[in-house]
Scaffold this active site. Sequence first.
Site, PDB file in Angstrom:
ATOM      1  N   GLY A 141      16.785 -38.809  -3.267  1.00 48.23           N
ATOM      2  CA  GLY A 141      16.922 -38.129  -1.987  1.00 48.23           C
ATOM      3  C   GLY A 141      17.541 -38.976  -0.894  1.00 48.23           C
ATOM      4  O   GLY A 141      17.933 -38.447   0.151  1.00 48.23           O
ATOM      5  N   CYS A 192      21.006  -6.236 -10.923  1.00 48.45           N
ATOM      6  CA  CYS A 192      22.464  -6.379 -11.064  1.00 48.45           C
ATOM      7  C   CYS A 192      23.060  -5.057 -11.558  1.00 48.45           C
ATOM      8  O   CYS A 192      22.564  -4.465 -12.519  1.00 48.45           O
ATOM      9  CB  CYS A 192      22.791  -7.501 -12.050  1.00 48.45           C
ATOM     10  SG  CYS A 192      24.536  -7.574 -12.505  1.00 48.45           S
ATOM     11  N   CYS A 218      24.583  -5.911 -15.366  1.00 46.82           N
ATOM     12  CA  CYS A 218      23.746  -6.283 -16.507  1.00 46.82           C
ATOM     13  C   CYS A 218      22.284  -5.902 -16.299  1.00 46.82           C
ATOM     14  O   CYS A 218      21.456  -6.113 -17.177  1.00 46.82           O
ATOM     15  CB  CYS A 218      23.864  -7.781 -16.799  1.00 46.82           C
ATOM     16  SG  CYS A 218      22.940  -8.835 -15.669  1.00 46.82           S
ATOM     17  N   CYS A 246      25.467 -10.029 -10.398  1.00 48.58           N
ATOM     18  CA  CYS A 246      25.052 -11.427 -10.537  1.00 48.58           C
ATOM     19  C   CYS A 246      26.123 -12.351  -9.966  1.00 48.58           C
ATOM     20  O   CYS A 246      27.304 -12.174 -10.241  1.00 48.58           O
ATOM     21  CB  CYS A 246      24.878 -11.791 -12.014  1.00 48.58           C
ATOM     22  SG  CYS A 246      23.505 -10.986 -12.819  1.00 48.58           S
ATOM     23  N   CYS A 273      25.672 -13.259 -16.365  1.00 49.03           N
ATOM     24  CA  CYS A 273      25.879 -11.814 -16.382  1.00 49.03           C
ATOM     25  C   CYS A 273      26.660 -11.400 -17.644  1.00 49.03           C
ATOM     26  O   CYS A 273      26.286 -10.445 -18.331  1.00 49.03           O
ATOM     27  CB  CYS A 273      26.644 -11.401 -15.131  1.00 49.03           C
ATOM     28  SG  CYS A 273      26.624  -9.636 -14.792  1.00 49.03           S
TER      29      CYS A 273
END
Lengths: 362, 285, 187
Positions: free
Chosen positions: B31, B240, B243, B265, B271
């Site tokens: 980080g 979606c 899909c 998606c 997808c």
Amino acid sequence: MYVAVKGGERAIANAHAWLAEERRGDTDVADLSVTQIREQLKLAVDRVMAEGSLYDPDLAALAIKQSRGDLIEAIFLIRAYRTTLPRFGASEPVSTGEMACDRRISATFKDLPGGQVLGPTFDYTHRLLDFKLAADGEVPEAPSRDVAPGDVPHVTEFLNREGLIEEAPAEDTTPPDLTREPLEMPASRALRLQALTRADEGFTLGLAYSTQRGYGRNHAFVGELRIGMVPVEMEIPELGFAIEIGEITLTECETVNQFKGSKTEPPQFTRGYGLVFGQSERKSISMALVDRALRWEELGEDNVGAPAQDAEFVLYHADNIQATGFLEHIKLPHYVDFQSELELVRKLRREAGADQVPEAAE
Amino acid sequence: MTDQDYNFAYLDEQTKRMIRRAILKGLAIPGYQVPFASREMPMPYGWGTGGVQVSAAVLTPEDTFKVIDQGADDTTNAVSIRSFFQRTAGVTTTTKTSDASVIQTRHRIPEEALTEDQILVYQVPIPEPLRFLEPRESETRKMHSLEEYGLMHVKLYEDISRHGHIATSYAYPVKVEGRYVMDPSPIPKFDNPKLGDMAAIQLFGAGREQRIYALPPYTQVVSLDFEDHPFEASKADHPCGLCGAEESYLDEVIVDDAGGRMFVCSDTDYCDARQAAGYKGKDAA
Amino acid sequence: MQAETLSGGFANPAVQSAHAFRSVMEAMARPGTLQDIAGAEPPAPLSKAAGSVLLTLCDTDTPVYLAGDADCDAVRAWLAFHTGAPLTGPSHCMFAVGTWEALNPLSVYPVGTSEYPDRSATLIVECEALTQSGATLSGPGIKTNAALSLPSVQAFQQNRALFPLGLDFILTSGSQLAALPRTTEVS
């Protein structure tokens, strides 16, 4: 039915082909040669070398041709090429006192040893479009005279002898390299000058202008402005001494600035410094003014909060390749982020009871 | 076939060593933003130069490389970066998440869970999470060193008092291993929960800002929040259209001049794979 | 110049250093795992692993400290020829290489500053053997627990207590390496 967009690859290839065609323009018009650009658009070439941080007029001219005259794009091409070059070593510091001056003027003295040399300047041209140029580019040869070779002393040296201007003692320490180490604050003057000499001309000009208008005013006189060729020498380890490896054109500006003096220092003038590849007066004068403004702390002056006094502000925003890249990246797709904002705004509006879609006007 | 005019993966070896050293320090201090001498790349700053430099330092000729932008493999900038490495490193490329050993991404984490054999490289525009609260690098560096993150909490809390919610929906700040507050790059906050305890190595490159940072696998990453306003990963509340996936992050697409919309998606590979497996959404053909 | 000085570098630096780096990175990212590393054939007493790490990460920008027996003419000449890395004492080094005994005491190496904790040394510790047994490791990069043969427990605990400052370690033996970043809890 919805079919997701595809074909990015072909779109890119087609865009490149179209760009190449547009760059060439009307094929009934003769192709512009790199040599023509180098010889006849010399100041553009100089700017590309200065901000590209690579002294090579032929490559700069090629970059200008390739970029269709977009100088920032040309600078970008040069920068990207420059980073791939291996480093064989570093030159000795150049001595501008040995410059073969094409131009050398001082605003602080009426005359000086060596004289005022105007050189090839736009300064006193009347800015009237020359329609003859459109028809015929031929020009008569300019008059010339022989000049005795020899060093040309710096004007500020005359002030220095009287102790009227701050000393600028020679230093042997190797300066940090902005292009090889991450920029770190506070930045030394050597680092600031490196950043300024490759900084965007327009940004530097605007900052310098702002100091003249009172945002960190430092009363600058052009002590001297000189343009000309200097030899570049490099020590070859196998030889054990320095040899001349070429010549480069530089523009150098030394400003003489007012300084009130402090408890420990008697009043004396101070210095601002600008040094740029090629012929670039506007840039070198701007650089000298901004350099002087950034020196407020070491000279014990007040920070009046002027943009040109703020080293972080100046150095982090002066590079046009960084700036243009980041600015223009906002045209890349951001629809994922935008979608998350859309969802949030819809939710907040729903909760605020403002989710009624207004009726379309009749 | 690689371009012989340039070194493997474009960068010279000295530059790669410098970047590699920064990556190792980044992994050792999760980080924390390691300064590095970013090079000018042949693509503009802001267009993935940090990610490209990190990928160039990490790639080997045997890698299979995938590039996504907004989750999609076929967005123009993803196409451009993929072809850059095809040309300069000769690596095999793929659009299939599970086939990739190195994935460079802008703004998304793939839906499919990544494995220990994968590396995820993020393109980062502004690596400093505190930058919009304090523009000065000298100040923000001090704040990180003193672990002084009050300003960030104040900002988030002001959002709550004004809007009732934290009004940050992407580039949502996280705290890493209880120490450094980190910008996860402009991924939607929907993706934040995937940052922590991920099996893959995550590397972040910010070229213009000259910073590299990293998350080793299985690192604790917590999205900043308040007890009474816990962090919430959100997405459009639809399946979606192609899909039918209920759990994936969605793009909203305008489909006609009347402003008709559908949701699909954002992760195109996810997808496509679902559709190939026979899943169908309500808008599918 | 000895033939040993000129040989033993990377024959194909771009590709070999890419592979070697991946081993180092995997090791640093996943403390407790053992990685194979190859490419360098350094002079004794350096292991192939230590030599490969040096070739991968060191150059004229990285001062190196050769500790104990590693500080011999053969290693000095080899390192100079292949990396150009300047040699220095422990207090100014970015990398140090040697056995655990030779590298100690650890208190003399730079551990970084609170604003720049990355400005700390990386110690390449040459070990007789490396096995996934001994001390228990936990922390970033480790799913639950890992085990690694370490030359000390207390020294790494003390180093961990300095976080975010601290030293990072690469442990080498033959053609293998492991790593221990400052974040790893050792017990």
